[in-house]
Motif scaffolding. Structure first.
Motif, PDB file in Angstrom:
ATOM      1  N   LEU A 204       0.858  -1.200   0.000  1.00  0.00           N
ATOM      2  CA  LEU A 204       0.000   0.000   0.000  1.00  0.00           C
ATOM      3  C   LEU A 204       0.878   1.227   0.000  1.00  0.00           C
ATOM      4  O   LEU A 204       1.836   1.337   0.754  1.00  0.00           O
ATOM      5  CB  LEU A 204      -0.883  -0.012   1.253  1.00  0.00           C
ATOM      6  N   GLN A 205       0.482   2.158  -0.902  1.00  0.00           N
ATOM      7  CA  GLN A 205       1.176   3.436  -0.930  1.00  0.00           C
ATOM      8  C   GLN A 205       0.072   4.468  -0.818  1.00  0.00           C
ATOM      9  O   GLN A 205      -0.955   4.343  -1.495  1.00  0.00           O
ATOM     10  CB  GLN A 205       1.879   3.515  -2.292  1.00  0.00           C
ATOM     11  N   SER A 206       0.213   5.467   0.044  1.00  0.00           N
ATOM     12  CA  SER A 206      -0.906   6.391   0.175  1.00  0.00           C
ATOM     13  C   SER A 206      -0.450   7.834   0.130  1.00  0.00           C
ATOM     14  O   SER A 206       0.685   8.167   0.479  1.00  0.00           O
ATOM     15  CB  SER A 206      -1.656   6.142   1.479  1.00  0.00           C
ATOM     16  N   GLY A 207      -1.368   8.682  -0.297  1.00  0.00           N
ATOM     17  CA  GLY A 207      -1.173  10.126  -0.230  1.00  0.00           C
ATOM     18  C   GLY A 207      -2.434  10.688   0.373  1.00  0.00           C
ATOM     19  O   GLY A 207      -3.352   9.953   0.702  1.00  0.00           O
TER      20      GLY A 207
ATOM     21  N   SER B 239       1.596  11.917  -9.429  1.00  0.00           N
ATOM     22  CA  SER B 239       2.776  11.193  -8.976  1.00  0.00           C
ATOM     23  C   SER B 239       2.400   9.956  -8.158  1.00  0.00           C
ATOM     24  O   SER B 239       3.032   8.916  -8.304  1.00  0.00           O
ATOM     25  CB  SER B 239       3.736  12.181  -8.293  1.00  0.00           C
ATOM     26  N   ILE B 240       1.336  10.036  -7.380  1.00  0.00           N
ATOM     27  CA  ILE B 240       1.004   8.843  -6.562  1.00  0.00           C
ATOM     28  C   ILE B 240       0.432   7.688  -7.403  1.00  0.00           C
ATOM     29  O   ILE B 240       0.646   6.524  -7.083  1.00  0.00           O
ATOM     30  CB  ILE B 240       0.090   9.188  -5.375  1.00  0.00           C
ATOM     31  N   VAL B 241      -0.271   8.033  -8.510  1.00  0.00           N
ATOM     32  CA  VAL B 241      -0.880   6.945  -9.294  1.00  0.00           C
ATOM     33  C   VAL B 241       0.048   6.387 -10.380  1.00  0.00           C
ATOM     34  O   VAL B 241      -0.216   5.308 -10.917  1.00  0.00           O
ATOM     35  CB  VAL B 241      -2.219   7.393  -9.962  1.00  0.00           C
ATOM     36  N   ALA B 242       1.128   7.127 -10.683  1.00  0.00           N
ATOM     37  CA  ALA B 242       1.928   6.797 -11.879  1.00  0.00           C
ATOM     38  C   ALA B 242       2.346   5.326 -11.928  1.00  0.00           C
ATOM     39  O   ALA B 242       2.170   4.661 -12.947  1.00  0.00           O
ATOM     40  CB  ALA B 242       3.148   7.717 -11.947  1.00  0.00           C
TER      41      ALA B 242
ATOM     42  N   ALA C 286       1.289   2.878  -9.811  1.00  0.00           N
ATOM     43  CA  ALA C 286       0.393   1.982  -9.058  1.00  0.00           C
ATOM     44  C   ALA C 286      -0.251   0.936  -9.967  1.00  0.00           C
ATOM     45  O   ALA C 286      -0.581   1.217 -11.118  1.00  0.00           O
ATOM     46  CB  ALA C 286      -0.696   2.792  -8.361  1.00  0.00           C
ATOM     47  N   ASP C 287      -0.453  -0.261  -9.407  1.00  0.00           N
ATOM     48  CA  ASP C 287      -1.135  -1.332 -10.159  1.00  0.00           C
ATOM     49  C   ASP C 287      -2.642  -1.273  -9.953  1.00  0.00           C
ATOM     50  O   ASP C 287      -3.411  -1.833 -10.723  1.00  0.00           O
ATOM     51  CB  ASP C 287      -0.587  -2.689  -9.701  1.00  0.00           C
ATOM     52  N   ALA C 288      -3.061  -0.606  -8.861  1.00  0.00           N
ATOM     53  CA  ALA C 288      -4.499  -0.355  -8.621  1.00  0.00           C
ATOM     54  C   ALA C 288      -4.596   0.953  -7.846  1.00  0.00           C
ATOM     55  O   ALA C 288      -3.676   1.308  -7.106  1.00  0.00           O
ATOM     56  CB  ALA C 288      -5.110  -1.495  -7.810  1.00  0.00           C
ATOM     57  N   VAL C 289      -5.703   1.660  -8.049  1.00  0.00           N
ATOM     58  CA  VAL C 289      -5.872   2.971  -7.406  1.00  0.00           C
ATOM     59  C   VAL C 289      -7.202   2.966  -6.658  1.00  0.00           C
ATOM     60  O   VAL C 289      -8.222   2.535  -7.196  1.00  0.00           O
ATOM     61  CB  VAL C 289      -5.876   4.107  -8.466  1.00  0.00           C
ATOM     62  N   ILE C 290      -7.165   3.413  -5.402  1.00  0.00           N
ATOM     63  CA  ILE C 290      -8.398   3.630  -4.630  1.00  0.00           C
ATOM     64  C   ILE C 290      -8.462   5.117  -4.337  1.00  0.00           C
ATOM     65  O   ILE C 290      -7.445   5.738  -3.998  1.00  0.00           O
ATOM     66  CB  ILE C 290      -8.396   2.817  -3.315  1.00  0.00           C
TER      67      ILE C 290
ATOM     68  N   GLY D 295      -4.350   9.879 -17.262  1.00  0.00           N
ATOM     69  CA  GLY D 295      -3.286   9.785 -18.276  1.00  0.00           C
ATOM     70  C   GLY D 295      -1.944   9.414 -17.656  1.00  0.00           C
ATOM     71  O   GLY D 295      -1.085   8.810 -18.307  1.00  0.00           O
ATOM     72  N   ALA D 296      -1.746   9.770 -16.389  1.00  0.00           N
ATOM     73  CA  ALA D 296      -0.461   9.478 -15.720  1.00  0.00           C
ATOM     74  C   ALA D 296      -0.374   8.034 -15.247  1.00  0.00           C
ATOM     75  O   ALA D 296       0.706   7.571 -14.873  1.00  0.00           O
ATOM     76  CB  ALA D 296      -0.276  10.421 -14.532  1.00  0.00           C
ATOM     77  N   MET D 297      -1.515   7.307 -15.262  1.00  0.00           N
ATOM     78  CA  MET D 297      -1.499   5.920 -14.749  1.00  0.00           C
ATOM     79  C   MET D 297      -0.825   5.012 -15.777  1.00  0.00           C
ATOM     80  O   MET D 297      -1.305   4.866 -16.898  1.00  0.00           O
ATOM     81  CB  MET D 297      -2.943   5.433 -14.488  1.00  0.00           C
ATOM     82  N   GLN D 298       0.294   4.441 -15.407  1.00  0.00           N
ATOM     83  CA  GLN D 298       1.015   3.601 -16.385  1.00  0.00           C
ATOM     84  C   GLN D 298       0.598   2.134 -16.306  1.00  0.00           C
ATOM     85  O   GLN D 298       0.741   1.406 -17.279  1.00  0.00           O
ATOM     86  CB  GLN D 298       2.525   3.722 -16.143  1.00  0.00           C
ATOM     87  N   ARG D 299       0.117   1.708 -15.096  1.00  0.00           N
ATOM     88  CA  ARG D 299      -0.111   0.269 -14.940  1.00  0.00           C
ATOM     89  C   ARG D 299      -1.446  -0.068 -14.307  1.00  0.00           C
ATOM     90  O   ARG D 299      -1.745  -1.249 -14.104  1.00  0.00           O
ATOM     91  CB  ARG D 299       0.977  -0.305 -14.014  1.00  0.00           C
ATOM     92  N   ALA D 300      -2.267   0.960 -13.980  1.00  0.00           N
ATOM     93  CA  ALA D 300      -3.446   0.695 -13.136  1.00  0.00           C
ATOM     94  C   ALA D 300      -4.407  -0.276 -13.816  1.00  0.00           C
ATOM     95  O   ALA D 300      -4.780  -0.093 -14.978  1.00  0.00           O
ATOM     96  CB  ALA D 300      -4.156   1.993 -12.803  1.00  0.00           C
TER      97      ALA D 300
END
Ligand SMILES: NC(=O)c1ccc[n+]([C@@H]2O[C@H](COP(=O)([O-])OP(=O)(O)OC[C@H]3O[C@@H](n4cnc5c(N)ncnc54)[C@H](O)[C@@H]3O)[C@@H](O)[C@H]2O)c1
Ligand SMILES: O=C(O)[C@H](O)COP(=O)(O)O
Length: 321
Positions: A28-31, A41-44, A46-50, A62-67
């Motif tokens: 888990l990584q959180s902001g 920067s926080i989603v770039a 990430a494999d999943a975003v909440i 657009g910044a999500m590379q892997r979500a």
């Protein structure tokens, strides 16, 4: 190790989510920031975003590379650009059923609070006074009130069911629900214009969409019955705040009870914080220990399912994982 990013949250900590994710082998990584640059920067990676209330706009998406998923901590998903997510092939999931009783109960509390003038009469006694605080004609009974419900989904239907024993006349406008469903619930399906013109109490339970934004504006409020009240526990931007305040100040509307507002928080000097005929709360109608726990566990479990490549529940933008 695959990472789940939580963009923002209103809970004291994220230990519940961390336990579920780490048991499944995820980090888990959180902001807790609602600015686009921080969100990007926080989603770039990430494999999943909440996400809770942060605006997940097309730049952030657009910044999500892997979500593999965007999960909304909540029912409404107007804070997420679901079309931009669809174009990127990212499913967006909400949690549609975690707080239906909480919000329906809170709606009844607001309706009864306004109808029986609970707050001014409490403040009156606290102020050392005694006797009726408000003009007699402002104390009404629900048996004599026509309640207009806009949006007949999960919450709107529970509000209608809770009103039945009070014997109010119940009008419903929903742009999508078949009229038989409304009639079968003992309510009268009507047009929005008829609902506004005939209701003593208008209660909003539809999502915020391009069609519903500012549904109540100066023109539609002018069509409402003089002396009627507005109840809003859905989304602040369904109502034009300036028009609502003007109608409350002129006396065209007798009152309002709102859990949501545009903007949130209400500015500290905003009239909605101090008008005597307004009951206000700070977007808390969904709250109960059970609801918050269900919300947080479900969000974490959906992220785990996405990372395992399993079929996802509650996808709102038509993207199959
Ligand atoms: N205050 C809070 O904490 C809180 C908590 C939960 C939900 N909400 C809000 O309440 C809303 C309703 O929740 P729900 O669980 O009943 O959702 P739901 O999806 O079950 O029901 C929404 C209903 O609105 C109707 N609708 C959609 N567009 C409409 C339009 N243009 N005109 C009239 N009706 C329309 C839909 O047909 C549907 O029946 C959510 O979208 C959310 O924004 C607020
Ligand atoms: O905690 C909250 O206030 C909920 O997330 C509200 O969001 P919803 O209205 O979209 O459910």
């Amino acid at each position: 190790m695959p990472t789940v990013a939580i963009t923002d949250y209103s809970f004291p900590d994220l230990e519940l989510e961390r336990a579920i994710l780490s048991a499944a082998g995820f980090e888990l990584q959180s902001g807790n920031d609602k600015q686009t640059s921080a969100l990007k920067s926080i989603v770039a990676e990430a494999d999943a975003v909440i996400t809770q209330f942060a605006p997940i706009n097309s730049d952030v998406i657009g910044a999500m590379q892997r979500a593999k998923v965007i999960v909304r901590y909540g029912i409404g998903y107007d804070s997420v650009d679901v079309q931009a997510a669809r174009e990127r092939g990212i499913p967006v999931c909400n949690i549609p059923d975690y707080c239906i009783d909480e919000v329906a109960d809170h709606t009844l509390a607001f309706i009864l609070g306004v109808t029986r003038q609970v707050v001014p009469n409490t403040l009156h006694v606290r102020d050392g006074k005694w006797g009726l605080a408000t003009p007699l004609d402002q104390l009404r009974t629900l048996r004599d009130q026509t309640v207009g419900i806009v949006g007949f989904g999960r919450i709107g239907r529970e509000v209608a069911a809770r009103l039945a024993p009070f014997k109010s006349r119940r009008l419903v406008f929903d742009a999508f629900v078949p009229t038989e469903v409304v009639r079968n619930a003992g309510c009268e399906p009507v047009s929005l214009d008829d609902l506004l013109g005939q209701s003593d109490i208008v209660t909003l339970h539809c999502p915020s969409t391009p069609q519903t934004k500012k549904l109540l504006n100066a023109t539609s409020i002018a069509r409402m019955k003089p002396g009627s009240v507005v109840i809003n526990l859905a989304r602040g931007d369904l109502v034009d705040t300036a028009a609502l305040v003007a109608a409350l100040q002129s006396g065209h509307l007798a009152g309002a009870a709102i859990d949501v507002c545009d903007p949130e928080p209400i500015p500290t000097d905003g009239p909605l914080r101090s008008l005597p005929n307004v009951i206000v709360a700070s977007h808390i109608a969904s709250a109960s220990p059970k609801a918050v726990r269900t919300l947080r566990e479900t969000a974490a479990h959906i992220a785990v399912m996405a990372l395992r490549g399993e079929p996802l529940p509650n996808v709102v933008n038509g993207v199959k994982p």
